[in-house]
Design a protein around this motif. Structure first.
Motif, PDB file in Angstrom:
ATOM      1  N   VAL A  65     -16.204 104.945  -1.027  1.00 54.86           N
ATOM      2  CA  VAL A  65     -15.948 104.795   0.407  1.00 54.86           C
ATOM      3  C   VAL A  65     -16.988 105.640   1.151  1.00 54.86           C
ATOM      4  N   HIS A  93      -3.839  92.691  -1.320  1.00 52.71           N
ATOM      5  CA  HIS A  93      -4.092  92.291   0.067  1.00 52.71           C
ATOM      6  C   HIS A  93      -3.449  90.946   0.417  1.00 52.71           C
ATOM      7  N   GLN A 118     -13.338  93.736  -0.924  1.00 50.52           N
ATOM      8  CA  GLN A 118     -12.451  93.508  -2.069  1.00 50.52           C
ATOM      9  C   GLN A 118     -11.927  92.066  -2.128  1.00 50.52           C
ATOM     10  N   PHE A 189      -7.591 108.090  -3.844  1.00 47.94           N
ATOM     11  CA  PHE A 189      -7.656 108.886  -2.613  1.00 47.94           C
ATOM     12  C   PHE A 189      -7.819 110.358  -2.980  1.00 47.94           C
TER      13      PHE A 189
HETATM   14  O1  PRE Z   1      -7.722 100.473   5.978  1.00 44.16           O
HETATM   15  C1  PRE Z   1      -6.855 101.028   5.253  1.00 44.16           C
HETATM   16  O2  PRE Z   1      -5.714 100.573   5.146  1.00 44.16           O
HETATM   17  C2  PRE Z   1      -7.231 102.229   4.520  1.00 44.16           C
HETATM   18  O3  PRE Z   1      -6.379 103.058   4.251  1.00 44.16           O
HETATM   19  C3  PRE Z   1      -8.654 102.342   4.084  1.00 44.16           C
HETATM   20  C4  PRE Z   1      -8.928 101.695   2.729  1.00 44.16           C
HETATM   21  C5  PRE Z   1     -10.340 102.150   2.194  1.00 44.16           C
HETATM   22  O4  PRE Z   1     -11.119 102.741   2.899  1.00 44.16           O
HETATM   23  O5  PRE Z   1     -10.617 101.849   1.011  1.00 44.16           O
HETATM   24  C6  PRE Z   1      -7.924 102.153   1.756  1.00 44.16           C
HETATM   25  C7  PRE Z   1      -7.515 101.354   0.733  1.00 44.16           C
HETATM   26  C8  PRE Z   1      -8.057  99.990   0.551  1.00 44.16           C
HETATM   27  O6  PRE Z   1      -9.089 100.103  -0.438  1.00 44.16           O
HETATM   28  C9  PRE Z   1      -8.682  99.450   1.788  1.00 44.16           C
HETATM   29  C10 PRE Z   1      -8.976 100.237   2.838  1.00 44.16           C
END
Ligand code: PRE
Length: 315
Positions: A65, A93, A118, A189
């Protein structure tokens, strides 16, 4: 928990983002949640009032990231903000629209750039030619979709976000589930704190202090003319000493341009860890101390060799 009875934790908002979901799963009501509008703001929110934060670090499909590594380049990293732990979240997603909108009506897809990346196979196959627009988070995308389409100046739009996120907004409908390119899609994270050894709220289980994140760049006083990247000073330090400096191989290496204004001068982020440390209560303390000493020695060795190493976190 409110601001008077618990510490604050910053996250990428609005609520419903994966960062929020991940933080709530770990910290539940042991903290109060401070929504921020960008990942760099989450990093810079760490303070006396908000001593903790959760930021996405890497995704198993789309990689590092970038905003997180950009924040880790800043002088606050390793001085007033430290990595104190890690969390992982399985990321599934959905494609979400205003209720009643059909796939063929969608002219634009909005999401965080990681989520767009993704799901790129799904987008190419099912929404070819449709504009992909980056917004600060998946939950920001879900909220924005409600202000698009008929009766507005905005094209009919879809968002990529989680099913949980879609359920938090009235007037949204899930058109497709599981649109991520890889079924195993997972995001890691970092938990941020104000010190290297801050105890984490919400669970008696504290980090084992087996891993560390080290940033390595050049000493600013070594300002020099442009050198081709393959021979730049930090590259030489990396290849000659770093792989053995800490007495164990790095678990991962990331790289971003340095803030030194020298073309192709980079900073490296090394996660190192001795995962073989024994776990009995009697030996833990000694092992941790020995490991922290090894880290400190490694950092001093790099600095003596002309690099600039900073411990950004231990967990
Ligand atoms: O946009 C979100 O929901 C986030 O928390 C950021 C985020 C990222 O930066 O990777 C977190 C998890 C997923 O990979 C997609 C987006």
């Amino acid at each position: 928990m409110d601001e008077h009875t618990a510490p604050g934790l910053a996250f990428l908002g609005p609520p419903g983002s994966y960062s929020h979901q991940c933080a709530v799963e770990r910290f539940e009501d042991s903290v109060w949640y401070a929504a921020q509008s960008a990942i760099t703001d989450v990093f810079h929110a760490v303070s006396a009032e908000v001593p903790f934060a959760v930021i996405p670090q890497e995704n198993s499909t789309y990689g590092s990231v970038v905003d997180t590594y950009d924040s880790l380049r800043s002088p606050e990293a390793g001085q007033s903000v430290f990595v104190r732990g890690e969390l992982t979240l399985s990321v599934k997603h959905c494609l979400v629209v205003r209720s009643g909108v059909k796939l063929e009506d969608v002219r634009r897809v909005m999401s965080h750039e990681q989520a767009l990346g993704q799901c790129s196979r799904f987008l190419s196959e099912h929404l070819p030619g449709v504009t992909r627009t980056k917004v600060p988070s998946t939950s920001a995308a879900a909220s924005a979709v409600l202000c698009c389409g008929e009766g507005t100046d905005e094209p009919e739009s879809a968002a990529i976000c989680s099913a949980h996120c879609a359920s938090l907004f009235d007037g949204l409908e899930i058109l497709r589930h599981d649109i991520q390119d890889e079924a195993s899609n997972t995001t890691r994270f970092y938990i941020l704190a104000k010190s290297l050894d801050a105890p984490l709220p919400g669970s008696s289980k504290q980090p084992r202090r087996q891993r560390a994140l080290i940033r390595v760049g050049n000493q600013v006083k070594l300002q020099r003319e442009y050198e081709p990247p393959s021979t730049s000073h930090s590259t030489r330090i990396i290849t000659s000493t770093l792989l053995t400096t800490f007495g164990c191989p790095p678990l991962r290496i990331d790289r971003r341009p340095s803030l030194n204004d020298i073309p192709f001068d980079d900073v490296y982020f090394l996660e190192v860890g001795d995962l073989t440390l024994p776990v009995t209560a009697a030996t833990i303390k000694n092992c941790e101390e020995e490991w922290l000493q090894r880290l400190q020695n490694g950092v001093e060795g790099i600095n003596a060799a002309g690099g600039e190493a900073t411990i950004l976190g231990v967990w």
